[in-house]
Design an enzyme around this catalytic site. Structure first.
Site, short mmCIF file in Angstrom:
data_model
loop_
_atom_site.label_atom_id
_atom_site.label_comp_id
_atom_site.label_asym_id
_atom_site.label_seq_id
_atom_site.Cartn_x
_atom_site.Cartn_y
_atom_site.Cartn_z
N GLU A 1 -1.76 -0.23 -9.07
CA GLU A 1 -3.21 -0.28 -8.84
C GLU A 1 -3.75 1.09 -8.44
O GLU A 1 -3.30 1.66 -7.44
CB GLU A 1 -3.54 -1.31 -7.75
CG GLU A 1 -5.03 -1.45 -7.48
CD GLU A 1 -5.36 -2.55 -6.48
OE1 GLU A 1 -6.49 -2.56 -5.96
OE2 GLU A 1 -4.48 -3.40 -6.22
N ASP B 1 -9.32 -0.05 -9.91
CA ASP B 1 -10.03 -0.69 -8.79
C ASP B 1 -11.19 0.19 -8.34
O ASP B 1 -12.35 -0.08 -8.64
CB ASP B 1 -9.06 -0.95 -7.64
CG ASP B 1 -9.72 -1.73 -6.51
OD1 ASP B 1 -10.77 -2.34 -6.73
OD2 ASP B 1 -9.17 -1.73 -5.39
N LYS C 1 0.83 -1.20 0.00
CA LYS C 1 0.00 0.00 0.00
C LYS C 1 0.87 1.25 0.00
O LYS C 1 1.93 1.30 0.62
CB LYS C 1 -0.91 0.02 1.23
CG LYS C 1 -1.98 -1.06 1.23
CD LYS C 1 -3.05 -0.77 0.20
CE LYS C 1 -4.20 -1.77 0.32
NZ LYS C 1 -5.28 -1.48 -0.64
#
Length: 271
Positions: free
Chosen positions: A224, A249, A169
């Site tokens: 992402e 996403d 992340k």
């Protein structure tokens, strides 16, 4: 033989503890809330489904609490009393009662399929067309971790579960610091596994165009959702310019969203 009737739908909220705190771009989670959906049929069969979003309302607007209200007050009355074999028709009819709320609907739909497969005494895979494979490679999510802790967890997951792909992340801290942290981790593993990043839509265009090439050079293999969900133009620009596969996403919460991304050629992969 006629299919059994859907007699009852029950829900329960579970807060499942995580093995360690999991850092997202917006907050750190210590547990994963799940809406457990239970469907009971007239022949005694019971099926289960899960309604899950990553951590709470920040991702797509739904929470386990909103899912529970939608399932119990709106979807269940439109479902109870119908045959267990009518799943496609039931799901279609839900749209007349509830717009969006994809995760609430998914939890109940999964439970319906599970219950019907159990009533037929067959594996759910057989009901859906048959098993295709016996195993599936999974990407392990590391969250936001210091370098030493991340390396230790990667090594442990390789040894215990054979993971070859890891997701990290980003987006919660200073971009330059974040990029250095990721680059050092990729370098520390010396190409033994693959890494991808998830920025949870927290970077703007200029930040993305400045730092994503650095991550590409470091060896990160997939990006992402670096930029805001509704900015498909910037997502397309990144996809066209950076040279590393980009995943949409947060930009995709419905079939219509997915089609918009495809038409725009805004991403290489859809989550």
């Amino acid at each position: 033989m006629s299919a059994p009737i859907i007699e009852a739908i029950e829900t329960r909220i579970l807060d499942v503890p995580l093995i360690r705190p999991h850092g997202f771009a917006t907050f750190t989670a210590n547990e994963q809330p799940i809406l457990l959906v239970q469907v009971k049929l007239s022949d005694g069969s019971t099926g289960f489904g899960e309604g899950v979003v990553p951590g709470g309302a920040w991702w797509g607007g739904e929470t386990v609490e909103t899912m529970q209200v939608i399932v119990e007050k709106y979807l269940a009355p439109a479902t109870i009393g119908r045959k267990a074999s009518e799943i496609s028709g039931i799901v279609h009819d839900w749209e007349r009662h509830v717009a969006n709320m994809r995760f609430a609907k998914a939890g109940l739909e999964i439970a319906l399929f599970d219950a019907y497969a159990r009533s037929l005494n067959i594996p759910l895979a057989d009901l859906l067309g048959g098993k295709f494979r016996d195993s599936l490679d999974c990407t392990w999510a590391l969250g936001v971790l210091p370098l030493e802790q991340a390396v230790a967890e990667v090594e442990e997951r390789i040894a215990s579960h054979g993971h070859q792909s890891f997701k990290l992340k980003m987006g919660s801290g200073d971009p330059a610091t974040d990029v250095t942290r990721i680059a050092e981790l990729v370098d520390a593993l010396e190409g033994r596994v693959s890494f991808r990043i998830d920025i949870n839509a927290r970077w703007d265009r200029l930040t993305s165009l400045r730092f994503l090439p650095v991550l590409a050079e470091a060896g990160v293999e997939l990006f992402e959702q670096p930029t805001p969900a509704d900015d498909l133009d910037t997502l397309r620009e990144i996809t066209q310019r950076i040279g590393v596969p980009v995943m949409a996403d947060e930009s995709v919460c419905s079939p219509a969203d997915a089609l918009a991304v495809v038409k725009k050629q805004a991403a290489d992969v859809v989550a």
